[in-house]
Design a protein around this motif. Structure first.
Motif, short mmCIF file in Angstrom:
data_model
loop_
_atom_site.label_atom_id
_atom_site.label_comp_id
_atom_site.label_asym_id
_atom_site.label_seq_id
_atom_site.Cartn_x
_atom_site.Cartn_y
_atom_site.Cartn_z
N ASN A 167 -14.32 1.70 -2.35
CA ASN A 167 -13.65 0.34 -2.53
C ASN A 167 -13.33 -0.37 -1.22
O ASN A 167 -13.13 -1.77 -1.25
N GLU A 182 -6.05 11.86 -13.69
CA GLU A 182 -6.83 10.82 -12.94
C GLU A 182 -8.03 11.51 -12.21
O GLU A 182 -7.90 12.99 -11.88
N ARG A 194 5.75 12.26 -19.04
CA ARG A 194 5.64 11.03 -19.87
C ARG A 194 6.07 9.97 -18.61
O ARG A 194 6.55 10.18 -17.68
N GLY A 227 8.00 7.58 -16.90
CA GLY A 227 9.29 7.62 -16.54
C GLY A 227 9.96 9.09 -16.83
O GLY A 227 11.17 8.84 -16.34
N ASP A 240 9.53 11.43 -14.62
CA ASP A 240 9.51 12.19 -13.37
C ASP A 240 10.71 12.66 -12.80
O ASP A 240 10.85 13.60 -12.19
N LEU A 282 2.85 3.70 -7.09
CA LEU A 282 3.44 2.78 -8.08
C LEU A 282 4.29 3.50 -9.48
O LEU A 282 5.08 2.79 -9.84
N LEU A 340 6.13 5.70 -9.82
CA LEU A 340 7.58 5.86 -9.91
C LEU A 340 8.20 4.61 -9.49
O LEU A 340 9.48 4.71 -9.86
N GLY A 393 0.78 0.08 -0.56
CA GLY A 393 -0.36 -0.77 -0.96
C GLY A 393 -1.23 -1.52 -0.10
O GLY A 393 -2.12 -1.03 0.45
N SER A 444 2.80 1.13 -19.34
CA SER A 444 2.65 1.21 -18.02
C SER A 444 1.31 0.35 -17.54
O SER A 444 0.26 0.48 -18.29
N ARG A 492 -4.35 -0.44 -12.36
CA ARG A 492 -5.44 -1.16 -11.89
C ARG A 492 -6.38 -0.29 -12.47
O ARG A 492 -6.41 1.01 -12.90
N ARG A 509 -12.45 6.43 -15.56
CA ARG A 509 -12.14 6.68 -16.81
C ARG A 509 -12.91 6.32 -17.82
O ARG A 509 -12.70 6.38 -19.16
N1 LIG Z 1 -9.27 -0.33 -4.93
C1 LIG Z 1 -8.11 -0.91 -4.71
N2 LIG Z 1 -7.16 -0.25 -3.80
C2 LIG Z 1 -5.83 -0.79 -4.07
C3 LIG Z 1 -5.39 -1.54 -4.89
C4 LIG Z 1 -6.33 -2.11 -5.90
O1 LIG Z 1 -5.88 -2.78 -6.72
N3 LIG Z 1 -7.68 -1.75 -5.89
N4 LIG Z 1 -4.02 -1.95 -4.72
C5 LIG Z 1 -3.19 -1.65 -3.58
C6 LIG Z 1 -1.89 -1.68 -3.86
S1 LIG Z 1 -1.13 -3.54 -3.54
C7 LIG Z 1 -0.93 -0.65 -4.18
S2 LIG Z 1 0.60 -0.90 -4.57
C8 LIG Z 1 -1.81 0.53 -4.44
C9 LIG Z 1 -1.32 0.93 -5.96
O2 LIG Z 1 -1.95 2.24 -6.12
P1 LIG Z 1 -1.55 3.02 -7.45
O3 LIG Z 1 -0.04 3.32 -7.52
O4 LIG Z 1 -2.36 4.25 -7.63
O5 LIG Z 1 -1.79 1.64 -8.75
P2 LIG Z 1 -1.93 1.51 -10.17
O6 LIG Z 1 -3.22 1.53 -10.66
O7 LIG Z 1 -0.87 0.68 -10.58
O8 LIG Z 1 -1.49 3.14 -10.61
C10 LIG Z 1 -0.64 3.73 -10.84
C11 LIG Z 1 -0.74 5.11 -11.34
O9 LIG Z 1 0.49 5.76 -11.63
C12 LIG Z 1 0.19 6.41 -12.97
N5 LIG Z 1 1.50 6.25 -13.75
C13 LIG Z 1 1.89 5.09 -14.55
N6 LIG Z 1 3.26 5.54 -14.80
C14 LIG Z 1 3.69 6.57 -14.35
C15 LIG Z 1 4.72 7.32 -14.36
O10 LIG Z 1 5.81 7.04 -15.05
N7 LIG Z 1 4.90 8.79 -13.60
C16 LIG Z 1 3.93 8.97 -12.90
N8 LIG Z 1 3.96 10.15 -12.22
N9 LIG Z 1 2.73 8.44 -12.75
C17 LIG Z 1 2.63 6.99 -13.42
C18 LIG Z 1 -0.86 5.76 -13.63
O11 LIG Z 1 -1.35 6.45 -14.32
C19 LIG Z 1 -1.78 5.36 -12.31
O12 LIG Z 1 -2.49 6.54 -11.97
O13 LIG Z 1 -3.05 0.54 -4.25
C20 LIG Z 1 -3.50 -0.07 -3.15
N10 LIG Z 1 -5.19 0.08 -3.01
#
Ligand SMILES: Nc1nc2c(c(=O)[nH]1)N[C@H]1C(S)=C(S)[C@@H](COP(=O)(O)OP(=O)(O)OC[C@H]3O[C@@H](n4cnc5c(=O)[nH]c(N)nc54)[C@H](O)[C@@H]3O)O[C@H]1N2
Ligand SMILES: Nc1nc2c(c(=O)[nH]1)N[C@H]1C(S)=C(S)[C@@H](COP(=O)(O)OP(=O)(O)OC[C@H]3O[C@@H](n4cnc5c(=O)[nH]c(N)nc54)[C@H](O)[C@@H]3O)O[C@H]1N2
Ligand SMILES: [Mo]
Length: 759
Positions: free
Chosen positions: A77, A257, A288, A290, A292, A371, A373, A408, A646, A649, A666
């Motif tokens: 990526n 994941e 579930r 939220g 955590d 994210l 959390l 991020g 939820s 990305r 996925r």
């Molecule tokens: N290739 C690529 N890399 C990136 C980004 C991108 O868009 N693409 N974005 C960048 C940015 S700005 C950021 S902030 C980060 C984001 O990185 P991630 O935080 O991985 O972003 P999301 O895809 O929003 O995924 C959230 C994850 O949290 C899980 N999740 C959802 N709700 C809950 C919950 O209540 N509890 C728990 N335990 N898990 C939950 C989802 O299943 C998912 O696996 O990545 C960065 N890196």
């Protein structure tokens, strides 16, 4: 449907359990490189990426570089991300002459960005509904006159997405504060605001304490709420290494994941050839959405129960010497019934006990999160609970242990360090004023959500964005569009065409800048800029490619130009700063704690680490200690008949940039307008695999928002929970629904109902 490329083809999904990274990654990279028409330069640039000397920092994510800095730690990526910037395609004045803004508005977001790099400053002409060329001087003058014409500096708001270098960040906030406002919203307001606030309150500094060495020394890594294989792929290297030396790796996620299974480490091409995969997870826990906080509390309960019989279970000496408010926390945990923990987390007690046993035998534990959390009502409390759990066993301020948020954007942490903060601490403003001879405003400024609301009310009339794609990244797409269109002037400093150029104020500017990969030559010669990674390492980054167009300016130069036009009597040496970025760094060294001797230290082979007092058990809290917090368990269950959504990305996207409509790990192909659902929830609603569905969200103020014609996909996700993609689903996130703890929009906690499509 969807905002990806929409190449046609039927939507499909299969779970093939292939290892993450590896050949699928190689093929996917090849496609993006080919489409960006950068087939030769791509691999060459990648070779220079994240290299010790003279390379540029990968803008793909904020994961730190390998410590030895010599072997190449790259990922699929990251390669896609830089190649996307290095495309040979160009958006020039002929392009804008050929297309009205109304016409471009009908294009997909993929098509907009796919036009290539922006080449010269453009200004919106309402008469022809087109962007027309404007000189840099003319553009700066328009910004300056409009700002000086406002009744108050607070009628302008200045956004940044976390890619801006530290030097540009410093100039940006200096301009804005000298002008007279703290209206500095940023992507952090939607991302890790909760982590910063929780850590600030608990340990006195709003950042994690771990560095990559700690990851290498931990016996137990708890990886929560992140899709690492897609969003922080270089973390896989650390996880594979940890698993080889026998560490335990627990993934906590409602979705199982890819990173929790097996991986091929990004730079191990030999393993790729033999398709040899390494484990990157030893246990999965599926709470579930939220849930955590309840899960973590359950683990703490087991630890505290054990303390009755085992004096080693809790680190009493650490608690006595370094923490405050332990008793209140202990009493609350002991008083919380298991039924509540289990029903709120949706994790069986036996599973929680299993996790707790791993924690009890581990001498060094790192807990990391992203994210999943933070974008929830109780994000701050949940991160505090992570710290509570770590404190119980003294897992802070020593090797191989501590809290480790995964940030991020590649420099989102550096942005905050260098002054992008709508609620700046007084001590920072005092230093800034003293060193720079300005008088900073003292009242808090607007964050992302408050900016949108102020634009809708007509109170913010000018909106500047340094990078990012505000109109799609922000919640409540309709409200955000309405706000932006209600301004007098929008200014977008960008590298590529995106939706935020088309959703604009009465006047609008597109100001194209150099990208991270491009050479930045100023009067004193070639300039490097610095960034800070997730683990507080600061290093220099030099672009080495020829700029996409001769008319591009660096972000520092654009900021200085706008500042001079706004502040004609400014005593700040704007031009001198741009001539030689060492001068910006000298001023930063005097203002920012931890940046002493900045120019020398940042030129050391791998840069330097910003001092993190909590790592040395120096806690800058009111009590002078690390603080436990006893917070009540929130209710994570959706109301009867409704579901908790939820947004997240896919593998093939970078925030608002969509590379394809697939989500490889996925198993999804050709569709982004989808909802991952539990099969019981589907059956209850008479929904079958790939049926068309409508999704309605229910806001706190009673309003509803609906998207139509999505596809249901059965998935391994807890009952009552659903997940789908941002930014398409941002239309469902009501503008008024943000956390009272962090002010973050509830992007991972939307109450929705799903029905078979009526249309
Ligand atoms: N290739 C690529 N890399 C990136 C980004 C991108 O868009 N693409 N974005 C960048 C940015 S700005 C950021 S902030 C980060 C984001 O990185 P991630 O935080 O991985 O972003 P999301 O895809 O929003 O995924 C959230 C994850 O949290 C899980 N999740 C959802 N709700 C809950 C919950 O209540 N509890 C728990 N335990 N898990 C939950 C989802 O299943 C998912 O696996 O990545 C960065 N890196
Ligand atoms: N529903 C929902 N919404 C979310 C999230 C979620 O999980 N769910 N996540 C939130 C998060 S964590 C974040 S960080 C935000 C992301 O919000 P943003 O940071 O605003 O969005 P990006 O898509 O990262 O911005 C991409 C644009 O940045 C510009 N760009 C790229 N490189 C450069 C550069 O070097 N300089 C400049 N000046 N511009 C450049 C390009 O023009 C590109 O189109 O979205 C948030 N929105
Ligand atoms: Mo982010």
């Amino acid at each position: 449907m969807g905002r990806g490329p929409n190449r046609g083809g039927d939507p499909s999904q299969k779970d093939d359990h292939a290892p993450s990274a590896g050949w699928g990654a190689a093929r996917s990279v090849a496609r993006v490189v080919a489409e960006a028409r950068a087939p030769i330069k791509g691999p060459h640039a990648v070779w220079k990426m994240n290299h010790e000397n003279g390379g540029f920092d990968c803008p793909g994510c904020a994961w730190p570089d390998a410590r030895d800095g010599l072997h190449l730690d790259i990922c699929e990526n990251g390669i896609k991300h830089v190649t996307w910037e290095m495309t040979r395609k160009r958006v020039d004045r002929e392009f804008f002459a050929a297309h009205t803004v109304t016409e471009l508005s009908a294009w997909t977001d993929f098509a907009l960005e796919d036009q290539g790099r922006l080449t010269e400053p453009m200004s919106y002409d309402a008469a022809s509904d087109r962007y027309v060329p404007i000189s840099w001087a003319g553009a700066f003058a328009l910004v300056g006159t409009t700002l000086r014409g406002l009744d108050s500096p607070h009628q302008a708001s200045f956004y940044t997405s976390g890619r801006l270098s530290n030097e540009a960040t410093f100039l940006y906030q200096l301009w804005v504060r000298e002008f007279g406002t703290n209206n500095l919203p940023d992507c952090s307001n939607m991302c890790h605001e909760a982590s910063g606030r929780a850590l600030q309150a608990a340990i006195g500094t709003g950042k994690g304490t771990c560095d990559i060495t700690d990851w290498e020394q931990a016996d137990l890594l708890i990886v929560m709420a992140v899709n690492a294989a897609s969003n922080a792929p270089r973390m896989l290297t650390a996880l594979a290494e940890a698993s080889r030396r026998g560490a335990q790796i627990v993934h906590v996620n409602p979705l199982i994941e890819a990173a929790s299974r097996r991986t091929i480490v990004p730079h191990e091409f030999a393993a790729m050839a033999t398709f040899h995969a390494t484990r990157t997870g030893t246990m999965n826990v599926q709470p579930r959405i939220g849930g955590d906080l309840a899960l973590l509390r359950g683990v703490a309960k087991v630890v505290l129960e054990r303390a009755a019989t085992d004096p080693e279970a809790v680190d009493h000496e650490f608690i006595r010497n370094h923490t405050a408010y332990y008793e209140a926390y202990r009493d609350l945990v002991m008083a919380t019934p298991w039924e509540q923990i289990v029903s709120q987390s949706a994790v069986p007690e036996s599973r929680i006990r299993e996790l707790a046993e791993l924690y009890l035998v581990s001498n060094r534990t790192v807990i990391s999160w992203c994210l999943g959390l933070t974008q929830q009502e109780h994000g701050v409390d949940t991160v505090r609970e992570i710290v509570n759990l770590l404190l119980l066993r003294g897992n802070l301020g020593r090797e191989g242990a501590g809290p480790s948020p995964v940030r991020g954007h590649s420099n989102v942490q550096g942005n905050r360090t260098c002054g992008i903060d709508n609620r700046p601490p007084a001590a920072f403003l005092d230093r800034l004023d003293e060193v720079c001879g300005i008088e900073s405003p003292r009242e808090d400024g607007l964050d992302t959500v408050a900016t949108i609301q102020a634009m809708r009310r007509g109170e913010v009339k000018l909106f500047v964005a340094l990078g990012g794609n505000f109109c799609l990244a922000a919640p409540d797409t309709d409200a955000t569009f309405e706000g932006l269109r209600n301004t007098d002037l929008t200014v977008q400093v960008s590298t590529k065409l995106n939706r935020s150029h088309l959703v604009h104020g009465r006047a609008a500017l597109i100001l194209p800048c150099l990208g991270r990969t491009e050479r930045d030559v100023q009067r004193a010669g070639e300039q490097g800029v610095t960034v800070e990674d997730s683990m507080s390492m600061v290093h220099l980054s030099y672009g080495m490619r020829k700029p996409a167009s001769q008319a591009l300016l660096s972000e520092c130069a654009i900021l200085a130009g706008m500042a001079q036009a706004t502040l004609p009597n400014s005593a700040t040496p704007w031009e001198r700063y741009v001539e030689d970025y060492d001068r910006i760094r000298d001023t930063m060294a005097a203002v920012l704690p931890g940046f002493e001797d900045f120019n020398r230290r940042v030129r050391m082979p791998l840069g330097f680490r910003i001092r993190q007092p909590a790592r040395e058990r120096v806690f800058l809290t009111d009590s002078g200690r690390a603080e436990f917090l006893a917070s009540p368990l929130p209710d994570a269950l959706p109301p009867a008949g409704r579901l908790m959504l939820s947004t997240m990305r896919s593998h093939d996207q970078w925030n608002t940039t969509i590379y394809s409509d697939n989500d490889r790990y996925r198993g999804v192909k050709n569709v982004r307008t989808l909802l991952f659902m539990n099969s019981a929830d589907m059956a209850e609603r008479g929904i079958r695999e790939f049926d068309l569905i409508d999704i309605t969200s229910f806001a706190r103020d009673g309003s509803t928002r609906t998207v139509w014609g999505y596809r249901a996909i059965g998935y391994d996700i807890p009952a009552g929970n659903v997940a789908g993609y941002m930014p398409e689903l941002n239309v469902l996130c009501a503008i008024g629904d943000f956390s009272t703890q962090s002010d973050q929009p509830l992007m991972k906690q939307q109450i929705v109902e799903v029905v078979r499509s009526g249309r």
